[in-house]
Design an enzyme around this catalytic site. Structure first.
Site, PDB file in Angstrom:
ATOM      1  N   GLU A 171       5.159  10.351  -6.203  1.00  0.00           N
ATOM      2  CA  GLU A 171       4.647   9.244  -7.004  1.00  0.00           C
ATOM      3  C   GLU A 171       3.310   9.679  -7.608  1.00  0.00           C
ATOM      4  O   GLU A 171       2.356   9.935  -6.876  1.00  0.00           O
ATOM      5  CB  GLU A 171       4.448   7.982  -6.155  1.00  0.00           C
ATOM      6  N   GLY A 222       0.814  -1.206   0.000  1.00  0.00           N
ATOM      7  CA  GLY A 222       0.000   0.000   0.000  1.00  0.00           C
ATOM      8  C   GLY A 222       0.847   1.256   0.000  1.00  0.00           C
ATOM      9  O   GLY A 222       1.994   1.249  -0.450  1.00  0.00           O
ATOM     10  N   SER A 223       0.286   2.311   0.514  1.00  0.00           N
ATOM     11  CA  SER A 223       0.941   3.615   0.492  1.00  0.00           C
ATOM     12  C   SER A 223       2.006   3.709   1.580  1.00  0.00           C
ATOM     13  O   SER A 223       2.027   2.924   2.529  1.00  0.00           O
ATOM     14  CB  SER A 223      -0.100   4.721   0.707  1.00  0.00           C
ATOM     15  N   CYS A 238       2.544   0.429  -8.847  1.00  0.00           N
ATOM     16  CA  CYS A 238       3.709   0.910  -8.097  1.00  0.00           C
ATOM     17  C   CYS A 238       4.982   0.797  -8.913  1.00  0.00           C
ATOM     18  O   CYS A 238       5.936   1.554  -8.698  1.00  0.00           O
ATOM     19  CB  CYS A 238       3.842   0.163  -6.775  1.00  0.00           C
ATOM     20  N   GLU A 272       5.421  -3.596   1.157  1.00  0.00           N
ATOM     21  CA  GLU A 272       5.577  -3.298  -0.269  1.00  0.00           C
ATOM     22  C   GLU A 272       4.856  -1.979  -0.513  1.00  0.00           C
ATOM     23  O   GLU A 272       3.627  -1.932  -0.551  1.00  0.00           O
ATOM     24  CB  GLU A 272       4.974  -4.415  -1.136  1.00  0.00           C
ATOM     25  N   LEU A 273       5.642  -0.890  -0.675  1.00  0.00           N
ATOM     26  CA  LEU A 273       5.054   0.443  -0.679  1.00  0.00           C
ATOM     27  C   LEU A 273       5.156   1.086  -2.061  1.00  0.00           C
ATOM     28  O   LEU A 273       5.091   0.407  -3.067  1.00  0.00           O
ATOM     29  CB  LEU A 273       5.712   1.282   0.420  1.00  0.00           C
TER      30      LEU A 273
END
Length: 463
Positions: free
Chosen positions: A362, A209-210, A265, A231-232
Site C-alpha cells: 500500500e 489504522g495500519s 485507505c 478498518e485497516l
C-alpha cells in the site's frame, strides 16, 4: 509516543502535549462507566438532540475546525472543510435513523407454543476507539455517532500527530450537551491501550489504522474476549474497461488517487486498464497528474497537499526505490514539488511484475501503480490479486455490465464509474487484510450492541 502538532508544510512544531498518566486513564474509565449507567437510560430523542447540536456547531465554526486539520496533518483547507461537513452529516444520519434502525424485531416462530419472540438491541457499555490521522474528525464521527446513539459511551485514543483535533472534538461534544464522561479523549500510550482493553468495564474496541496496529490490538482484544472491529489498509483497484468514457475516467483517476495527498485507505492505488485503451489512458493520466499543483495547503490554488509528516514522505520515497530495485519503472510527473514541506513528487509505477513485492504494498501517498490487462477477465484477476479487500471501482459506458464486473471483484465496496468514496449514508468496511466489521448505517450501529432475545411464553402453553 509524543503527542504534538507539527505543521507538515513547514515542519514547525506548533504545540506538544503530555501523555496521559495511569491515574488519568483509570479516572477516565471510571467516568465513562458511570456515564454509561445513566446514558443507556436516555431516550433516542435526547441523544439525537445532542448529536444535532454537535452537527450545528461544526457547521457554525467550520473554518476554525478545518484549520486544525490543515495545521496538524497538512490536508488542503478546502478538503478540511468538506470533512467537517461530512462529519456533521454523519451525526444527522443517526439523529434521523438510529431509533428506527434499533427498533425491536419480532420473530416469526414455527410453533405458537414457543411464545412471542423479539430481538432487542441493548448497548454494551464503554468502548475504546483507536483512530488514525488522515481524517481526524470523520474517523471520530463515524464511530461515536452510531455508538452514542446506541447508548454506549466512548474513550478515544487518537493518532499522536492530531492531538488538537482530538481535543477539539471532545470540547465539541461537551458544548453540544453530552454528559461528562460519555466521550473522553485520552493521550494514551500503547501500554495504556492494553490496560483499557483489559478492564472488565470496557466491552469493545474499534480501530482504524495500519495492518500492524490492527494485528496487535485485535490480539489484545481477542485475549481479553472483547468484541473488535478493524478498518485497516487498502490498495483499491481502479478498473478501466475498453468502453469507458476516457475524459471522465481520467478526471476521476487523478482525483481518486491524489485526494487528501493520496493518503486514503480507499485511494485508487492500482489502476488496471485493458490493453485496448492502456496507452491512451497512460498518456492522458500522465497529463492529468502533471496538472496538480503542490504548495501551501491553505492556498485555494493548491491541489496537491504535503504528506502528514517528513517521516511519511521518506517512507514513500524508500518504497519507490525498492519497487524500482525489483524491476519496476518509476516516472516522476509534473512540475517539481516545493523543497519546503513533506512533499513527494507524483510518481507513476509501471512494469510492476508478479514477482515484485511492491505489487502487494500500500503506497500511502501520490504514487500510482498502472497495470496492463489483456482483457476484462485479466483485469478482474489482477484486481483480486491483492492481500487487501477494501474498495474498488469499475469504469465503463455499460453500467449494467459494470455492476456484473463489480460483483467479481472481492472487496467490501465496489463503485461503478466513481472511485471508492465515503458518505454519511453508505456503509464502510473490507475483507482479508483490510480488516473486518462495518461502520456507518445500521451495520455500524449494531456492531457493539447486545442482540438480546426476549421470548414470552404462556406458562400453560405446554401443560
Amino acid at each position: 509516543m509524543a503527542y504534538a502538532t507539527t505543521y507538515p508544510y513547514t515542519g514547525e512544531v506548533l504545540e506538544t502535549f503530555p501523555t496521559a498518566t495511569d491515574a488519568e486513564v483509570a479516572r477516565a474509565i471510571d467516568a465513562a462507566h458511570a456515564a454509561f449507567l445513566a446514558w443507556r437510560e436516555t431516550s433516542f430523542a435526547a441523544r439525537g438532540a445532542i448529536l444535532q447540536k454537535a452537527a450545528d456547531l461544526l457547521r457554525k465554526d467550520a473554518d476554525a475546525y478545518a484549520k486544525l486539520l490543515t495545521l496538524e496533518m497538512g490536508k488542503l483547507f478546502t478538503e478540511a472543510k468538506a470533512e467537517v461537513e461530512l462529519s456533521a452529516k454523519i451525526f444527522e444520519y443517526y439523529v434521523q435513523n438510529a431509533e428506527s434502525l434499533l427498533r425491536p424485531e419480532k420473530l416469526t416462530v414455527a410453533d405458537p407454543a414457543e411464545g412471542e419472540a423479539v430481538i432487542v438491541c441493548e448497548p454494551l457499555g464503554v468502548l475504546l476507539a483507536i483512530e488514525p490521522w488522515n481524517f481526524p474528525y470523520y474517523q471520530i464521527a463515524r464511530i461515536i455517532a452510531p455508538q452514542l446513539s446506541a447508548g454506549n459511551t466512548m474513550l478515544l485514543k487518537h493518532a499522536s500527530n492530531v492531538p488538537q483535533s482530538a481535543a477539539a472534538f471532545e470540547r465539541l461534544m461537551r458544548e453540544a450537551g453530552l454528559p461528562e464522561g460519555a466521550f473522553i479523549n485520552l493521550y494514551a500510550t500503547r501500554s495504556q491501550v492494553e490496560t483499557i482493553i483489559n478492564d472488565p468495564r470496557v466491552h469493545g474496541v474499534a480501530l482504524t489504522g495500519s495492518e500492524d496496529a490492527g494485528a496487535v490490538v485485535a490480539a489484545q482484544a481477542g485475549k481479553a474476549l472483547k468484541k473488535s472491529t478493524m478498518e485497516l489498509g487498502g490498495a483499491d483497484a481502479f478498473v478501466v474497461l475498453a468502453d469507458a468514457d476516457m475524459a471522465k475516467t481520467i478526471k476521476w483517476a487523478v482525483f481518486g488517487r491524489h485526494w487528501n495527498g493520496g493518503q486514503v485507505c480507499v485511494s485508487s492505488k492500482r489502476m488496471i486498464i485493458v490493453d485496448a485503451v492502456y496507452d491512451e489512458f497512460l498518456a492522458r493520466y500522465r497529463e492529468g497528474v502533471a496538472g496538480l499543483r503542490a504548495g501551501d495547503p491553505f492556498a485555494p490554488e493548491t491541489t496537491l497537499a504535503p504528506l502528514s509528516s517528513q517521516a511519511a514522505a521518506d517512507e514513500i520515497r524508500e518504497k519507490i526505490r525498492q519497487a524500482v530495485a525489483h524491476g519496476a519503472k518509476a516516472e516522476q510527473v509534473g512540475p517539481p514539488v516545493p523543497n519546503q514541506g513533506a512533499f513527494v513528487q507524483p510518481t507513476i509505477l509501471t512494469d510492476v511484475a508478479d514477482d515484485n513485492p511492491a505489487r502487494y504494498w500500500e503506497f500511502f501517498g501520490p504514487v500510482s501503480m498502472l497495470f496492463r490487462a489483456r482483457d476484462e477477465n485479466d483485469a478482474v484477476r489482477i484486481a483480486n490479486d491483492s492481500p487487501f479487500g477494501l474498495g474498488g471501482s469499475v469504469f465503463t459506458s455499460d453500467t449494467k455490465h459494470g455492476a456484473d464486473v463489480a460483483r467479481k471483484i472481492s472487496t467490501g465496496m465496489v463503485f461503478v464509474n466513481h472511485p471508492t468514496k465515503v458518505e454519511a449514508d453508505l456503509p464502510f468496511g473490507g475483507i482479508r487484510r483490510s480488516g473486518y466489521g462495518r461502520e456507518l448505517l445500521g451495520l455500524g450501529l449494531k456492531e457493539f450492541v447486545n442482540h438480546k432475545l426476549i421470548d414470552v411464553v404462556d406458562i400453560d402453553a405446554r401443560f
